[in-house]
Design a protein around this motif. Structure first.
Motif, PDB file in Angstrom:
ATOM      1  N   LEU A 285      18.646 -10.853  31.908  1.00 59.68           N
ATOM      2  CA  LEU A 285      18.489 -10.246  30.578  1.00 59.68           C
ATOM      3  C   LEU A 285      19.051  -8.833  30.562  1.00 59.68           C
ATOM      4  CD1 LEU A 285      14.896 -11.495  29.695  1.00 59.68           C
ATOM      5  CD2 LEU A 285      17.053 -12.323  28.740  1.00 59.68           C
ATOM      6  N   GLY A 286      18.864  -8.099  31.662  1.00 58.70           N
ATOM      7  CA  GLY A 286      19.397  -6.744  31.741  1.00 58.70           C
ATOM      8  C   GLY A 286      20.913  -6.721  31.690  1.00 58.70           C
ATOM      9  N   ALA A 287      21.556  -7.650  32.411  1.00 57.69           N
ATOM     10  CA  ALA A 287      23.021  -7.722  32.403  1.00 57.69           C
ATOM     11  C   ALA A 287      23.534  -8.058  31.005  1.00 57.69           C
ATOM     12  CB  ALA A 287      23.500  -8.763  33.415  1.00 57.69           C
ATOM     13  N   LEU A 288      22.889  -9.016  30.343  1.00 55.46           N
ATOM     14  CA  LEU A 288      23.292  -9.376  28.984  1.00 55.46           C
ATOM     15  C   LEU A 288      23.138  -8.194  28.035  1.00 55.46           C
ATOM     16  CD1 LEU A 288      21.948 -12.996  28.348  1.00 55.46           C
ATOM     17  CD2 LEU A 288      24.319 -12.220  28.247  1.00 55.46           C
ATOM     18  N   ALA A 289      22.037  -7.458  28.165  1.00 55.19           N
ATOM     19  CA  ALA A 289      21.800  -6.314  27.285  1.00 55.19           C
ATOM     20  C   ALA A 289      22.884  -5.255  27.466  1.00 55.19           C
ATOM     21  CB  ALA A 289      20.420  -5.724  27.559  1.00 55.19           C
ATOM     22  N   LYS A 290      23.280  -4.995  28.713  1.00 59.65           N
ATOM     23  CA  LYS A 290      24.332  -4.003  28.962  1.00 59.65           C
ATOM     24  C   LYS A 290      25.666  -4.441  28.371  1.00 59.65           C
ATOM     25  CE  LYS A 290      22.355  -2.065  33.211  1.00 59.65           C
ATOM     26  NZ  LYS A 290      22.473  -1.944  34.672  1.00 59.65           N
ATOM     27  N   PHE A 291      25.961  -5.752  28.467  1.00 58.21           N
ATOM     28  CA  PHE A 291      27.224  -6.245  27.930  1.00 58.21           C
ATOM     29  C   PHE A 291      27.198  -6.224  26.398  1.00 58.21           C
ATOM     30  CE2 PHE A 291      30.165  -9.814  26.836  1.00 58.21           C
ATOM     31  CZ  PHE A 291      31.329  -9.254  27.342  1.00 58.21           C
ATOM     32  N   ARG A 292      26.077  -6.662  25.817  1.00 54.31           N
ATOM     33  CA  ARG A 292      25.977  -6.674  24.353  1.00 54.31           C
ATOM     34  C   ARG A 292      26.104  -5.274  23.762  1.00 54.31           C
ATOM     35  NH1 ARG A 292      21.029 -10.800  24.346  1.00 54.31           N
ATOM     36  NH2 ARG A 292      22.056 -12.701  23.624  1.00 54.31           N
ATOM     37  N   SER A 293      25.512  -4.283  24.445  1.00 48.13           N
ATOM     38  CA  SER A 293      25.521  -2.917  23.913  1.00 48.13           C
ATOM     39  C   SER A 293      26.861  -2.218  24.104  1.00 48.13           C
ATOM     40  CB  SER A 293      24.423  -2.094  24.597  1.00 48.13           C
ATOM     41  OG  SER A 293      24.743  -1.875  25.965  1.00 48.13           O
ATOM     42  N   GLY A 294      27.738  -2.786  24.938  1.00 46.19           N
ATOM     43  CA  GLY A 294      29.012  -2.142  25.220  1.00 46.19           C
ATOM     44  C   GLY A 294      28.961  -1.197  26.401  1.00 46.19           C
ATOM     45  N   GLU A 295      27.774  -1.062  27.033  1.00 42.78           N
ATOM     46  CA  GLU A 295      27.657  -0.206  28.212  1.00 42.78           C
ATOM     47  C   GLU A 295      28.520  -0.746  29.351  1.00 42.78           C
ATOM     48  OE1 GLU A 295      24.191   1.210  31.371  1.00 42.78           O
ATOM     49  OE2 GLU A 295      23.596   0.345  29.446  1.00 42.78           O
ATOM     50  N   ARG A 296      28.633  -2.078  29.458  1.00 44.01           N
ATOM     51  CA  ARG A 296      29.543  -2.728  30.407  1.00 44.01           C
ATOM     52  C   ARG A 296      30.502  -3.595  29.619  1.00 44.01           C
ATOM     53  NH1 ARG A 296      27.473   0.564  32.985  1.00 44.01           N
ATOM     54  NH2 ARG A 296      26.322   0.429  34.941  1.00 44.01           N
ATOM     55  N   ARG A 297      31.787  -3.498  29.909  1.00 45.69           N
ATOM     56  CA  ARG A 297      32.792  -4.195  29.098  1.00 45.69           C
ATOM     57  C   ARG A 297      33.268  -5.498  29.725  1.00 45.69           C
ATOM     58  NH1 ARG A 297      34.214  -1.294  24.901  1.00 45.69           N
ATOM     59  NH2 ARG A 297      36.076  -2.534  24.488  1.00 45.69           N
ATOM     60  N   VAL A 298      32.794  -5.805  30.944  1.00 44.01           N
ATOM     61  CA  VAL A 298      33.180  -7.050  31.616  1.00 44.01           C
ATOM     62  C   VAL A 298      31.916  -7.780  32.051  1.00 44.01           C
ATOM     63  CG1 VAL A 298      34.492  -8.102  33.490  1.00 44.01           C
ATOM     64  CG2 VAL A 298      35.307  -5.970  32.460  1.00 44.01           C
ATOM     65  N   LEU A 299      31.811  -9.052  31.652  1.00 43.07           N
ATOM     66  CA  LEU A 299      30.706  -9.910  32.099  1.00 43.07           C
ATOM     67  C   LEU A 299      31.313 -11.083  32.848  1.00 43.07           C
ATOM     68  CD1 LEU A 299      27.686 -10.732  32.070  1.00 43.07           C
ATOM     69  CD2 LEU A 299      28.150 -11.943  29.925  1.00 43.07           C
ATOM     70  N   VAL A 300      30.934 -11.252  34.112  1.00 37.30           N
ATOM     71  CA  VAL A 300      31.381 -12.383  34.922  1.00 37.30           C
ATOM     72  C   VAL A 300      30.235 -13.389  34.941  1.00 37.30           C
ATOM     73  CG1 VAL A 300      32.319 -13.128  37.129  1.00 37.30           C
ATOM     74  CG2 VAL A 300      32.750 -10.795  36.331  1.00 37.30           C
ATOM     75  N   ALA A 301      30.506 -14.639  34.562  1.00 37.71           N
ATOM     76  CA  ALA A 301      29.409 -15.581  34.351  1.00 37.71           C
ATOM     77  C   ALA A 301      29.779 -16.986  34.783  1.00 37.71           C
ATOM     78  CB  ALA A 301      29.021 -15.601  32.870  1.00 37.71           C
ATOM     79  N   THR A 302      28.742 -17.717  35.184  1.00 38.13           N
ATOM     80  CA  THR A 302      28.881 -19.168  35.337  1.00 38.13           C
ATOM     81  C   THR A 302      28.645 -19.794  33.964  1.00 38.13           C
ATOM     82  OG1 THR A 302      26.541 -19.352  35.899  1.00 38.13           O
ATOM     83  CG2 THR A 302      28.104 -19.112  37.737  1.00 38.13           C
ATOM     84  N   ASP A 303      28.589 -21.121  33.908  1.00 33.89           N
ATOM     85  CA  ASP A 303      28.439 -21.787  32.614  1.00 33.89           C
ATOM     86  C   ASP A 303      27.076 -21.583  31.980  1.00 33.89           C
ATOM     87  OD1 ASP A 303      30.911 -22.972  31.876  1.00 33.89           O
ATOM     88  OD2 ASP A 303      30.709 -24.368  33.541  1.00 33.89           O
ATOM     89  N   VAL A 304      26.183 -20.839  32.644  1.00 33.55           N
ATOM     90  CA  VAL A 304      24.905 -20.499  32.027  1.00 33.55           C
ATOM     91  C   VAL A 304      25.135 -19.690  30.753  1.00 33.55           C
ATOM     92  CG1 VAL A 304      24.456 -18.300  33.218  1.00 33.55           C
ATOM     93  CG2 VAL A 304      22.549 -19.782  32.603  1.00 33.55           C
ATOM     94  N   ALA A 305      26.305 -19.042  30.621  1.00 34.14           N
ATOM     95  CA  ALA A 305      26.608 -18.233  29.434  1.00 34.14           C
ATOM     96  C   ALA A 305      27.561 -18.926  28.467  1.00 34.14           C
ATOM     97  CB  ALA A 305      27.227 -16.893  29.863  1.00 34.14           C
ATOM     98  N   SER A 306      27.889 -20.203  28.715  1.00 31.90           N
ATOM     99  CA  SER A 306      28.927 -20.831  27.908  1.00 31.90           C
ATOM    100  C   SER A 306      28.431 -21.401  26.596  1.00 31.90           C
ATOM    101  CB  SER A 306      29.624 -21.942  28.708  1.00 31.90           C
ATOM    102  OG  SER A 306      28.736 -23.024  28.935  1.00 31.90           O
ATOM    103  N   ARG A 307      27.110 -21.569  26.450  1.00 32.64           N
ATOM    104  CA  ARG A 307      26.609 -22.195  25.233  1.00 32.64           C
ATOM    105  C   ARG A 307      25.485 -21.398  24.595  1.00 32.64           C
ATOM    106  NH1 ARG A 307      26.081 -28.530  24.701  1.00 32.64           N
ATOM    107  NH2 ARG A 307      27.537 -29.235  26.249  1.00 32.64           N
ATOM    108  N   GLY A 308      25.543 -21.346  23.286  1.00 34.53           N
ATOM    109  CA  GLY A 308      24.396 -20.913  22.507  1.00 34.53           C
ATOM    110  C   GLY A 308      24.151 -19.423  22.468  1.00 34.53           C
ATOM    111  N   LEU A 309      24.539 -18.674  23.511  1.00 32.71           N
ATOM    112  CA  LEU A 309      24.205 -17.261  23.531  1.00 32.71           C
ATOM    113  C   LEU A 309      24.982 -16.514  22.459  1.00 32.71           C
ATOM    114  CD1 LEU A 309      23.988 -16.328  27.295  1.00 32.71           C
ATOM    115  CD2 LEU A 309      22.234 -17.189  25.769  1.00 32.71           C
ATOM    116  N   ASP A 310      24.263 -15.690  21.709  1.00 34.61           N
ATOM    117  CA  ASP A 310      24.890 -14.898  20.668  1.00 34.61           C
ATOM    118  C   ASP A 310      25.314 -13.570  21.268  1.00 34.61           C
ATOM    119  OD1 ASP A 310      25.775 -13.889  18.300  1.00 34.61           O
ATOM    120  OD2 ASP A 310      23.793 -13.334  17.572  1.00 34.61           O
TER     121      ASP A 310
END
Length: 430
Positions: free
Chosen positions: A291-316
């Motif tokens: 959740l912390g990593a997602l929050a940083k990416f959503r806010s623009g604090e981090r501009r690169v998110l490296v993810a497995t398919d756990v992030a491929s569906r549904g996440l806004d």
């Protein structure tokens, strides 16, 4: 002939209190899936909804559930099952936002979080339970007084993925403990109608009271998405990824998809060692870290998110500008869900696929599935890319060293200070 204007939420039958919530959240007009599903749901029908990711299907089932809560003369409970923890949290947040003015109580049951805190939330008799199947079964087994006998609405969200992730045993258990089909309503939402989903439909929905709504063509990517490929030697993939990040990251947010947790961790460390603001998300991380990593990416604090398919569906995740497939997914449908993280809600976006000598056949299957021949990404000439080789090799060496050190520390903790504590095996997918 001019097209007739889309109806308002009020014209779909949504009550004034929930229409005000939609206005407050800037839901100005219902999406096609909402127009098709909400009236049928308000009439008491079961729903099979087939729609692309990002189509607004959460509100399509949340609004009828909240309206049922307002009208229910007896204890009311809805159960929403999700394939991933992040999607469960997101669905719960949307219920809370839409139901803020009607006093809805929502509990989220997912793995990686404290069971006792979740049991306390269950004791408060929530109206809506959102959870992953594994953790719901955990509470049915261990939490005294918790049952599903008051569930009046069941939602199976991302049903095809629930089944792909081997939740069949948990789903069977949950279905066996729910009120019978004629005493509840069921909403089944899926991006695709597979044979497994059809089987689940027969087991959970009322045949004579089911409406099927489908608002998008099968296996399609949106027109506002620019899709490219780069043929790269496998041993230089890290160099080509670095070149693309350098190309995009100053003006754009980048979501990099990989196939394994190891690669997600390794590439995140590699990019950080090169000075790029990267975070990662994968199933091996604790829930607070995810959740912390997602929050940083959503806010623009981090501009690169490296993810497995756990992030491929549904996440806004708003405003993802570029999706990079470091690994080409083995299944074409997963490709569609990955690139669906960008070019959402009418915006433009870009997807770049790194295709090694081992990926050609899989990549050709993806092109065949979406009915498109992708164009080569312009630029990225080998001479320019390979000037990065020395820096990337050093960053990769440091990343490998950091991962070894982290592994040693974890092994030391598990063999030392925690040795006397009881161990509990985590349920799959919980």
């Amino acid at each position: 002939m001019t097209a007739s204007p889309a109806p308002s939420f009020s014209e779909l039958g949504v009550c004034s209190a929930l229409c005000e919530a939609c206005e407050r959240l800037h839901y100005r007009q219902p999406t096609p899936i909402q127009c098709a599903a909400i009236p049928a749901a308000l009439e008491g029908q079961d729903i099979i909804g087939l729609a692309q990711t990002g189509s607004g299907k959460t509100a399509a089932f949340a609004l009828p559930i909240l309206q049922s809560l307002l009208e229910a003369p007896r204890p009311f409970m809805a159960l929403v099952l999700s394939p991933t923890r992040e999607l469960a949290f997101q669905i719960a947040e949307q219920f809370q936002a839409l139901g803020e003015g009607v006093g809805v109580r929502v509990a989220t049951l997912v793995g990686g979080m404290d069971m006792m805190a979740q049991a306390v939330a269950l004791a408060k008799r929530p109206h809506v339970l959102v959870g992953t199947p594994g953790r719901v079964v955990d509470h049915l087994t261990t939490t005294k007084g918790f049952s599903l006998r008051n569930v009046q609405v069941l939602v199976l969200d991302e049903a095809d993925r629930l089944l792909n992730m081997d939740f069949e045993a948990e789903l069977d258990k949950i279905l066996s403990l729910l009120p019978s089909q004629d005493r509840r309503r069921t909403y089944l939402y899926s991006a695709t109608m597979t044979s497994q989903v059809a089987k689940l439909q027969r087991a959970s929905l009322r045949p004579k009271h089911t409406v099927k709504v489908e608002v998008s063509p099968k296996y399609a990517t949106v027109d506002t998405l620019a899709q490219h490929y780069l043929f790269v030697p496998d041993k230089y993939k890290d160099c080509y990824l670095t070149y693309l990040i350098e190309e995009f990251v100053r003006q754009s947010s980048c979501l990099v998809f990989v196939d394994t947790q190891h690669n997600a961790q390794r590439l995140t460390l590699l990019l950080r060692n090169l000075g790029y603001p990267a975070v990662c998300i994968h199933g091996g991380m604790s829930q607070p870290k995810r959740l912390g990593a997602l929050a940083k990416f959503r806010s623009g604090e981090r501009r690169v998110l490296v993810a497995t398919d756990v992030a491929s569906r549904g996440l806004d995740i708003p405003l993802v500008d570029v999706v990079i497939n470091y690994d080409i997914p083995a299944h074409g449908k997963d490709y569609i869900h990955r690139v669906g993280r960008t070019a959402r809600a009418g915006r433009t976006g870009r997807a770049v696929n790194l295709v090694s000598q081992y990926d050609v056949e899989v990549f050709q299957r993806v092109e065949q599935l979406i009915g498109q021949r992708l164009e080569r990404f312009p630029g990225a000439e080998p001479d320019a890319v390979l000037t990065l080789m020395e820096r990337v090799s050093e960053a990769a060496r440091l990343a490998a060293q950091e991962m070894r050190e982290e592994h040693r520390q974890k092994r030391g903790k598990s063999g030392g200070g925690d040795a006397g504590r009881p161990r509990h095996r985590r349920r799959k997918g919980a």
